[in-house]
Design a protein around this motif. Sequence first.
Motif, PDB file in Angstrom:
ATOM      1  N   HIS A   1     -25.348  16.268  62.332  1.00  0.00           N
ATOM      2  CA  HIS A   1     -24.148  16.193  61.495  1.00  0.00           C
ATOM      3  C   HIS A   1     -24.467  16.832  60.154  1.00  0.00           C
ATOM      4  CE1 HIS A   1     -22.141  13.316  64.233  1.00  0.00           C
ATOM      5  NE2 HIS A   1     -23.375  12.905  64.470  1.00  0.00           N
ATOM      6  N   THR A   2     -23.611  17.740  59.723  1.00  0.00           N
ATOM      7  CA  THR A   2     -23.891  18.408  58.451  1.00  0.00           C
ATOM      8  C   THR A   2     -22.659  18.418  57.553  1.00  0.00           C
ATOM      9  OG1 THR A   2     -23.259  20.652  59.162  1.00  0.00           O
ATOM     10  CG2 THR A   2     -25.512  19.945  59.653  1.00  0.00           C
ATOM     11  N   GLY A   3     -22.924  18.455  56.256  1.00  0.00           N
ATOM     12  CA  GLY A   3     -21.866  18.566  55.251  1.00  0.00           C
ATOM     13  C   GLY A   3     -22.160  19.743  54.345  1.00  0.00           C
ATOM     14  N   HIS A   4     -21.125  20.532  54.046  1.00  0.00           N
ATOM     15  CA  HIS A   4     -21.308  21.765  53.278  1.00  0.00           C
ATOM     16  C   HIS A   4     -20.256  21.876  52.183  1.00  0.00           C
ATOM     17  CE1 HIS A   4     -23.996  23.273  56.502  1.00  0.00           C
ATOM     18  NE2 HIS A   4     -23.194  22.557  57.272  1.00  0.00           N
ATOM     19  N   ALA A   5     -20.587  22.736  51.204  1.00  0.00           N
ATOM     20  CA  ALA A   5     -19.660  22.943  50.078  1.00  0.00           C
ATOM     21  C   ALA A   5     -18.554  23.922  50.435  1.00  0.00           C
ATOM     22  CB  ALA A   5     -20.433  23.429  48.855  1.00  0.00           C
ATOM     23  N   THR A   6     -18.796  24.798  51.409  1.00  0.00           N
ATOM     24  CA  THR A   6     -17.778  25.811  51.715  1.00  0.00           C
ATOM     25  C   THR A   6     -17.505  25.900  53.222  1.00  0.00           C
ATOM     26  OG1 THR A   6     -19.336  27.642  52.032  1.00  0.00           O
ATOM     27  CG2 THR A   6     -18.569  27.236  49.767  1.00  0.00           C
ATOM     28  N   GLU A   7     -16.314  26.404  53.517  1.00  0.00           N
ATOM     29  CA  GLU A   7     -15.893  26.609  54.895  1.00  0.00           C
ATOM     30  C   GLU A   7     -16.831  27.605  55.588  1.00  0.00           C
ATOM     31  OE1 GLU A   7     -11.842  27.914  55.016  1.00  0.00           O
ATOM     32  OE2 GLU A   7     -11.662  27.546  57.173  1.00  0.00           O
ATOM     33  N   GLU A   8     -17.216  28.650  54.865  1.00  0.00           N
ATOM     34  CA  GLU A   8     -18.057  29.705  55.445  1.00  0.00           C
ATOM     35  C   GLU A   8     -19.411  29.140  55.877  1.00  0.00           C
ATOM     36  OE1 GLU A   8     -16.517  29.973  52.357  1.00  0.00           O
ATOM     37  OE2 GLU A   8     -14.843  30.952  53.408  1.00  0.00           O
ATOM     38  N   GLU A   9     -19.964  28.286  55.000  1.00  0.00           N
ATOM     39  CA  GLU A   9     -21.283  27.727  55.296  1.00  0.00           C
ATOM     40  C   GLU A   9     -21.235  26.842  56.549  1.00  0.00           C
ATOM     41  OE1 GLU A   9     -23.890  25.093  52.819  1.00  0.00           O
ATOM     42  OE2 GLU A   9     -23.323  26.557  51.292  1.00  0.00           O
ATOM     43  N   ALA A  10     -20.156  26.075  56.684  1.00  0.00           N
ATOM     44  CA  ALA A  10     -20.007  25.197  57.854  1.00  0.00           C
ATOM     45  C   ALA A  10     -19.890  26.055  59.123  1.00  0.00           C
ATOM     46  CB  ALA A  10     -18.794  24.291  57.692  1.00  0.00           C
ATOM     47  N   GLU A  11     -19.115  27.122  59.037  1.00  0.00           N
ATOM     48  CA  GLU A  11     -18.948  27.997  60.199  1.00  0.00           C
ATOM     49  C   GLU A  11     -20.293  28.624  60.592  1.00  0.00           C
ATOM     50  OE1 GLU A  11     -16.594  28.387  62.236  1.00  0.00           O
ATOM     51  OE2 GLU A  11     -16.998  30.273  63.271  1.00  0.00           O
ATOM     52  N   GLU A  12     -21.035  29.033  59.583  1.00  0.00           N
ATOM     53  CA  GLU A  12     -22.351  29.633  59.827  1.00  0.00           C
ATOM     54  C   GLU A  12     -23.290  28.632  60.525  1.00  0.00           C
ATOM     55  OE1 GLU A  12     -25.576  31.286  56.740  1.00  0.00           O
ATOM     56  OE2 GLU A  12     -23.497  31.825  56.228  1.00  0.00           O
TER      57      GLU A  12
END
Lengths: 419, 419
Positions: B97-108
């Motif tokens: 499970h991960t949390g990211h600051a941006t949509e792009e980072e989550a997609e990556e």
Amino acid sequence: MYFPQFIPYSFIEKEASHVEGFSPELALVTIGGGKELEEKLVVRPTSETIVNHMFTQWIHSYRDLPLKINQWVNVTRWEMRTKPFVRTLEFLWQEGHTGHATEEEAEEEALQMIEVYRKFAVEEAAIPVIVGRKSKLETFAGAVRTYTIEAMMGDRKALQAGTSHNLGQNFSRAFNTQFLDSQGEQQYIWQTSWAISTRMVGGIIMTHGDDMGLMLPPRLAPIQVVIIPIWKTDAEKETVLAAATSVHDQLKKEGVRTKVDASEQKTPGWKFNFWEMKGVPLRIEIGPRDVANKTVVVSRRDIPGKSGKMFGISMDPSQLHSFVIAKLQEVQDNLFNIAVSFRDSNIEDVSSFEDLKAAIAAGKWARGPWAGSDADEARIKEETGATIRCFPFEQPSHSGRCFMTQNAAKEVAIFAKSY
Amino acid sequence: MYFPQFIPYSFIEKEASHVEGFSPELALVTIGGGKELEEKLVVRPTSETIVNHMFTQWIHSYRDLPLKINQWVNVTRWEMRTKPFVRTLEFLWQEGHTGHATEEEAEEEALQMIEVYRKFAVEEAAIPVIVGRKSKLETFAGAVRTYTIEAMMGDRKALQAGTSHNLGQNFSRAFNTQFLDSQGEQQYIWQTSWAISTRMVGGIIMTHGDDMGLMLPPRLAPIQVVIIPIWKTDAEKETVLAAATSVHDQLKKEGVRTKVDASEQKTPGWKFNFWEMKGVPLRIEIGPRDVANKTVVVSRRDIPGKSGKMFGISMDPSQLHSFVIAKLQEVQDNLFNIAVSFRDSNIEDVSSFEDLKAAIAAGKWARGPWAGSDADEARIKEETGATIRCFPFEQPSHSGRCFMTQNAAKEVAIFAKSY
């Protein structure tokens, strides 16, 4: 192996003392896939029943014995008052289950496993434990005999840190687990089970920690040495980081678990506190002067209230490596020795109920000759909160008269409040 | 990390599509410690909700991101029709499970993890998988996009062997998981989750096995080489066992996972069958004549219906070791290539619904341009039992008109019956 964690309620009911002991602690699944279940499912509190269900199908002849299995799983026991690691509604453990052709073999297995746990506690976790046999009241629900390792925590409460049970034929009779012996006779198998859990993590924290945080025994510490580089100018940064990396790589090559904390957001002082709290056994500081002198400063995290700083240790690879290895061993030994002294100075030999009450009231453990009944034992629990932790394997040559009943006592028992 | 497996029912309800997707599959604990619970507890089917409950408390600022955690745990999903390894009421997995600051980072992150799974399936398990994106109907309950690796089993059914989800802000909005970004604005985090399970064990069995039993890819086989000594007289036994042990020790020293089966209760023929069934990639036979000739007989377990026996391989340590290493690699590659050929010869390109129905009726997979609606997809499932397994990442340069609707199609989809 891995057994299902949902156990049909009817399995749990088969062994009378097992269901009696565990029924107050069960979590029950009553709804599955949107429907009320015909038979409630028990969320595994321990797996003797489901293991025996399979053993009955797997074991037919003496050639199938001994059968020894182990699984690493989560278990659930309903707890009203939880405490991190030592008393939790869900915990993780390994549970071993064995089946044998003879009573002697099962007893040997049960004793061998409590010795494995003792050795692990002493040699890896630096926790001095007292090995012994549980009283009838404290025996595992369904066992003939329970062996235990008992440890004294920093608050002087006892922690049952691992147990091994001789189950006799209790489960094999309940589940009809039989084998054809070499004479062609049907016999019930003899069984053991044994477990050690995440409670041990609590034991490590509460044996060795102080008000600054954890103190981890080097043998188990995920980071054994943390390296803190210290610099002010960019020029210093370059040489100090190069030296830190070089020391890190040397130690790593020799099998020392090492980490450089080179983050720039935090001050060296903040890092010292942080890694002290995490219990890292050794800290190495490297500043510009150290680089110039080809030395480092080493601090150890095993002396409560003292800094344990050692100045001017040579950075020479072979010298530093031997020094670090030796100091890690010293920390390991010292943590163990501190825990032994603390424990031994907090056990009172008692020869009357009054003595015991005084020892327990003072927060200590009490040790004395015991030949009391279950009712006597229950009365002690009622009046003092203490229970028999074990009849230790190591007994005095002469134990005398029971401090409670004045009957001749064959052995001493240890009483304490426990988690 | 390890999260509790009991999740309050109210957590599951917070994300609308999550509860809709999972509620038919839940096991519910309603009784704990002998009492009816005020709030039902869900036995973890997956942990997005309880993870977000904690993420909301752990994440405050962009400095806390990305936050990436993983746990290896059991999960429960109520199944009426179970099948060993591939569809079980309880199974074991890792869930990240991960949390990211941006949509792009989550997609990556989501794409990176499906690539990790692809690489593991191909390089370790020798399972050729098709990587792609799930259709809306088949997307994980609560995700924005689901990526998948799909494998063809020996019966030509599709196995979803691992998934990675871009969760967007669905759970962070439901659980109010916010962070202060570098401009000082409150933002919802962007998330992913991804998992691979004990289902992969079933995938290995059903990709490579034959009617004789397992065929294990050498990279994963717990025993890569089994050595069967063959003797009649006591004198033969001594020299043959000595040679077997010597070959075993040589191979072990070179990192080959090797076992000598020297048991006397079973015949060599029985042992050949037994270890073939267990899927051990290479077997070495050593008899008295081999000892005299300083050779061994090697057999490989990767050619369905063929013995794969190689006679008179030198026993010389360096020669035998290179030979074994080379053959293990050959077996690994061959298992993969057989699976690729089998799969590719069982995928039909279709350009009409009739084509698809014929392909599925023949037990094959169908691949064709798709621009249909959810209702069109549901109709295909209704009429043929097949679902969209994925829109593969590898697309033809030109996909043409949807075989179902004749609308212009941007991509091809793969349809198959699945477990």
